[in-house]
Motif scaffolding. Structure first.
Motif, mmCIF file in Angstrom:
data_model
loop_
_atom_site.group_PDB
_atom_site.id
_atom_site.type_symbol
_atom_site.label_atom_id
_atom_site.label_comp_id
_atom_site.label_asym_id
_atom_site.label_seq_id
_atom_site.Cartn_x
_atom_site.Cartn_y
_atom_site.Cartn_z
ATOM 1 N N ASP A 170 0.812 -1.218 0.000
ATOM 2 C CA ASP A 170 0.000 0.000 0.000
ATOM 3 C C ASP A 170 0.845 1.267 0.000
ATOM 4 O OD1 ASP A 170 -2.368 -1.365 -0.054
ATOM 5 O OD2 ASP A 170 -2.629 -1.361 2.118
ATOM 6 N N ALA A 171 2.161 1.123 0.106
ATOM 7 C CA ALA A 171 3.012 2.310 0.187
ATOM 8 C C ALA A 171 3.076 3.004 -1.173
ATOM 9 C CB ALA A 171 4.414 1.923 0.647
ATOM 10 N N PRO A 172 3.137 4.314 -1.176
ATOM 11 C CA PRO A 172 3.245 5.031 -2.450
ATOM 12 C C PRO A 172 4.629 4.864 -3.057
ATOM 13 C CG PRO A 172 3.423 6.561 -0.626
ATOM 14 C CD PRO A 172 3.090 5.229 -0.023
ATOM 15 N N SER A 231 2.592 7.001 -7.706
ATOM 16 C CA SER A 231 1.510 6.038 -7.840
ATOM 17 C C SER A 231 1.334 5.284 -6.532
ATOM 18 C CB SER A 231 1.785 5.056 -8.982
ATOM 19 O OG SER A 231 3.006 4.355 -8.748
ATOM 20 N N ARG A 232 0.182 4.668 -6.394
ATOM 21 C CA ARG A 232 -0.106 3.800 -5.251
ATOM 22 C C ARG A 232 -0.944 2.654 -5.779
ATOM 23 N NH1 ARG A 232 -4.534 4.154 -1.164
ATOM 24 N NH2 ARG A 232 -3.900 2.940 0.665
ATOM 25 N N GLY A 233 -0.429 1.420 -5.638
ATOM 26 C CA GLY A 233 -1.075 0.298 -6.293
ATOM 27 C C GLY A 233 -1.031 0.513 -7.799
ATOM 28 N N ASP A 234 -2.193 0.376 -8.444
ATOM 29 C CA ASP A 234 -2.241 0.610 -9.893
ATOM 30 C C ASP A 234 -2.804 1.989 -10.224
ATOM 31 O OD1 ASP A 234 -4.843 0.280 -9.116
ATOM 32 O OD2 ASP A 234 -5.310 -1.351 -10.515
ATOM 33 N N ARG A 235 -2.841 2.874 -9.250
ATOM 34 C CA ARG A 235 -3.456 4.191 -9.449
ATOM 35 C C ARG A 235 -2.378 5.260 -9.565
ATOM 36 N NH1 ARG A 235 -6.773 3.687 -5.778
ATOM 37 N NH2 ARG A 235 -8.478 3.037 -7.153
ATOM 38 N N THR A 236 -2.478 6.099 -10.590
ATOM 39 C CA THR A 236 -1.592 7.250 -10.733
ATOM 40 C C THR A 236 -2.087 8.371 -9.835
ATOM 41 O OG1 THR A 236 -1.000 6.689 -13.015
ATOM 42 C CG2 THR A 236 -0.705 8.985 -12.334
ATOM 43 N N VAL A 237 -1.258 8.808 -8.929
ATOM 44 C CA VAL A 237 -1.614 9.881 -7.999
ATOM 45 C C VAL A 237 -1.110 11.213 -8.520
ATOM 46 C CG1 VAL A 237 -1.402 10.708 -5.620
ATOM 47 C CG2 VAL A 237 -1.576 8.255 -6.078
ATOM 48 N N ALA A 286 11.095 8.126 0.677
ATOM 49 C CA ALA A 286 9.847 7.375 0.642
ATOM 50 C C ALA A 286 9.565 6.815 2.020
ATOM 51 C CB ALA A 286 9.936 6.243 -0.381
ATOM 52 N N ALA A 287 8.337 7.011 2.491
ATOM 53 C CA ALA A 287 7.882 6.478 3.763
ATOM 54 C C ALA A 287 6.534 5.801 3.534
ATOM 55 C CB ALA A 287 7.760 7.595 4.804
ATOM 56 N N ARG A 288 6.047 5.083 4.541
ATOM 57 C CA ARG A 288 4.764 4.412 4.381
ATOM 58 C C ARG A 288 3.622 5.402 4.184
ATOM 59 N NH1 ARG A 288 4.251 -0.893 5.913
ATOM 60 N NH2 ARG A 288 2.216 -0.618 4.947
ATOM 61 N N ASP A 289 3.777 6.624 4.729
ATOM 62 C CA ASP A 289 2.686 7.593 4.630
ATOM 63 C C ASP A 289 2.946 8.683 3.589
ATOM 64 O OD1 ASP A 289 4.730 8.527 6.217
ATOM 65 O OD2 ASP A 289 3.430 9.610 7.606
ATOM 66 N N GLY A 290 3.978 8.517 2.757
ATOM 67 C CA GLY A 290 4.153 9.512 1.718
ATOM 68 C C GLY A 290 5.562 9.615 1.185
ATOM 69 N N LEU A 291 5.783 10.667 0.415
ATOM 70 C CA LEU A 291 7.040 10.890 -0.277
ATOM 71 C C LEU A 291 7.440 12.351 -0.131
ATOM 72 C CD1 LEU A 291 5.682 9.170 -3.457
ATOM 73 C CD2 LEU A 291 7.529 8.164 -2.118
ATOM 74 N N ALA A 292 8.712 12.617 -0.336
ATOM 75 C CA ALA A 292 9.193 13.995 -0.296
ATOM 76 C C ALA A 292 10.448 14.096 -1.149
ATOM 77 C CB ALA A 292 9.498 14.415 1.145
ATOM 78 N N TYR A 293 10.703 15.310 -1.630
ATOM 79 C CA TYR A 293 11.957 15.536 -2.352
ATOM 80 C C TYR A 293 12.467 16.940 -2.046
ATOM 81 C CZ TYR A 293 9.336 18.222 -5.908
ATOM 82 O OH TYR A 293 8.553 19.141 -6.557
#
Length: 622
Positions: free
Chosen positions: A37-39, A57-63, A131-138
């Motif tokens: 489930d992680a992004p 993305s998360r799963g097969d969904r483009t976020v 990358a973390a379980r609850d999101g991403l950052a750059y």
């Protein structure tokens, strides 16, 4: 502990070192935390143009569709013409403690990838993705001195039909959230955090680790669903290498958004070695009873101290008007300290185990000389904290002021509540004496709606403590009494400024009973139910008890609340709206049950849950 950390690092690094297959003219690399489930972030390098973009993305969904990256300085355009030099990966496991928030004990787990690029003129820039379980950052790291930053190419391309909750840009972050869609939103400037529902996966855009080395940023919609980062300053002064703030994307289910600590997790460690003097808690704040007419006098404030002492509330806040008008009062006069009744009030309050917090205008603290006069004097008097107001800017110059006021207040052991301010961007971790910040269209406003109120737990309050100032029972407001009471749990704030009057509390004994018990700092937070602009139901644990809060917008209904509590039987006490006022009811339930709660139009509830035993008749602590 060392063995556990090594295991976590190994798990985080697993699978991070392989690149996605290169496509014609481009290279693609994936960065993701463990878990299905992680992004996932995909960094894309267009070799021909030398541009870099990022998709989520998360799963097969483009976020997020591929969205541009890059930064421009006086001496280097690092938005194109970039040549890839290499990638390195590492894992980061951090444990830390906070003084406020959704939970005080934190565990931050990151996979980090560093993508190294060189520009056409030899300028070096690294794109660092976490990358973390609850999101991403750059963020960008400039490895040389390339002059002032002139802007970023950073943008976020959200699927156009995604539901969006956005607030128009304002200097003090005090605009309401309005529901629209990513593409239908007006072509204008918006505040971060901004929230989107991408077909059931939620995306919140935010920022972390902002200080005076950089400039604040907003989001500008171009009319197509792409939101571009706009810096407050047209030119950000830089002297030497630079690491920009993190561009944050919290991604997941709505429960992930509501309970995320990603913005704090990305911030640097605390700069305070000793936090033993930092004590969050409830505050009796009477400003909404009539401004200066609410009692900016020693006699009236002593009465408020007496009332707070009776309730067990640890603080009274004395707002504007307690000191002379700065136009008439010269603090450089050596006798100015003797002209105030504040020391007598502090002594009176101390005898009753109540601390005094005082309001002060930014203009009285905007020079080093003023800070040297004010802050030690307040500390000597015994004042416990300051409410600093009207900064109204996120420019680099104003952020440098924050960099100066934060250590100065800590040195004088003064808790801080920032008003007329920006919003928390990791400050609670770095400076644990910052108890709360305004940066919200809160109860002081006359144009509140319950749809806005039920959006705040999923937007502004996600990133840190929020001084909304609930409990203004004496005022005209859109919320029912039970809804307003539930906000003491729904809204998180290290200093919870209770905005009612003693008379309005005394007229609501069930509210008083609850407010005498509800804490402001939590061991654990869970979202039980909710939808932005519709309803929000939270359970927050303090010790062995769970406090419940529910807020709804719109018509009367039944809120069916899944009781996501530890296994076993629980005594639940609910406070709801009755025909004659607030009423309390009890029921015994099992964890996992669905609890139906009847709410009136724009209603809500507050509650307590404790372990049930045959001898338990109430969740009140003895």
């Amino acid at each position: 502990m060392a063995a556990l950390a090594a295991t976590l690092v190994a798990a985080l690094l697993a699978g991070t070192l392989t690149a996605a297959p290169a496509r014609a003219g481009s290279a693609r690399w994936t960065v993701a935390a463990p878990g299905s489930d992680a992004p996932r972030a995909e960094v894309i390098h267009n070799r021909a143009a030398g541009t870099v973009s990022l998709a989520v993305s998360r799963g097969d969904r483009t976020v997020l569709a591929p969205s541009p990256l890059g930064i421009r300085t006086e001496n280097a355009d690092l938005t194109g013409g970039l040549r890839f030099l290499g990638r390195s990966d590492r894992a980061d496991v951090e444990r830390y403690t906070t003084t406020v928030g959704k939970r005080t004990q934190r565990l931050a787990l990151f996979r980090e990838a560093r993508f190294k690029f060189v520009g056409a003129n030899g300028a070096r820039v690294d794109l660092v993705v976490r990358a973390a379980r609850d999101g991403l950052a750059y963020r960008y790291e400039l490895l040389g001195d390339y002059g002032s930053v002139l802007g970023e190419a950073s943008a976020f391309t959200v699927p156009p039909d995604s539901t969006a909750w956005l607030a128009n840009h304002r200097r003090d972050y005090e605009n309401p959230y309005v529901q629209t869609t990513a593409a239908a939103a007006d072509d204008r400037e918006y505040l971060a955090p901004a929230l989107f529902d991408v077909d059931g996966t939620y995306l919140m855009l935010a920022e972390s680790n902002l200080d005076g080395r950089y400039s604040g940023g907003s989001l500008v919609h171009d009319g197509t669903g792409t939101y571009h980062v706009k810096l407050w300053d047209q030119s950000v002064l830089v002297d030497g290498p630079l690491a920009t703030p993190w561009r944050v994307m919290v991604v997941g289910g709505l429960d992930t958004i509501a309970t995320s600590t990603l913005v704090d997790d990305l911030a640097p460690p605390s700069r305070l070695a000793d936090t033993s003097w930092v004590h969050p808690g409830q505050v009796l704040w009477t400003w909404l009873a009539g401004g200066r007419g609410a009692g900016q006098s020693l006699t009236r404030q002593m009465g408020y101290v007496d009332y707070a002492a009776q309730r067990g509330w640890p603080y009274v806040a004395v707002d504007a008007g307690w000191y002379f008008d700065p136009q008439q009062w010269d603090v450089t006069d050596p006798n100015w300290r003797t002209n105030s009744w504040m020391p007598e009030l502090v002594r009176y309050a101390r005898e009753r185990n109540v601390g005094i917090l005082v309001w002060i205008h930014y203009r009285d603290l905007d020079t080093a000389q003023e800070r040297a006069e004010w802050l030690p004097t307040l500390h000597e008097w015994g004042v416990k904290g300051v409410k600093i107001d009207f900064m109204d800017s996120e420019s680099q110059d104003r952020l440098r002021w924050y960099d100066e006021i934060l250590p100065a207040t800590a040195q004088n052991q003064l808790l801080v509540n920032f008003h007329g301010s920006n919003v928390p961007k990791g400050v609670h971790r770095v400076w644990p004496h910052v108890m709360t910040m305004e940066g919200v269209h809160g109860a002081e406003k006359s144009s509140l709606t319950t749809s806005h109120i039920t959006t705040l737990p999923f937007t502004r309050n996600v990133i840190g403590s929020m001084d909304y100032t609930p409990m203004g029972f004496h005022r005209t407001r859109p919320t029912s009494d039970a809804n307003e009471l539930g906000l003491s749990v729904v809204f998180e704030s290290g200093l919870q400024n209770l905005a009612g009057t003693p008379e309005s509390y005394d007229a609501r004994p069930e509210a008083v009973r609850f407010l005498e018990q509800v804490p402001t700092v939590w061991d654990e937070t869970r979202l039980l139910a909710g939808r932005p602009a519709d309803n929000a139901v939270f359970a927050r644990r303090s010790g062995q008890r769970w406090f419940l809060g529910g807020s709804s917008a719109g018509a009367a209904r039944t809120l069916n609340v899944p009781l996501d509590l530890p296994a076993g039987r629980w005594l639940v006490e609910l406070i709801t709206d009755g025909e004659g006022g607030l009423v309390r009811s009890q029921r015994v339930v099992r964890a996992g049950d669905t609890l139906p709660v009847e709410v009136i139009a724009n209603g809500g509830f507050a509650g307590l849950a404790c372990r049930w035993r045959p001898t338990i008749t109430t969740c009140d602590q003895p």
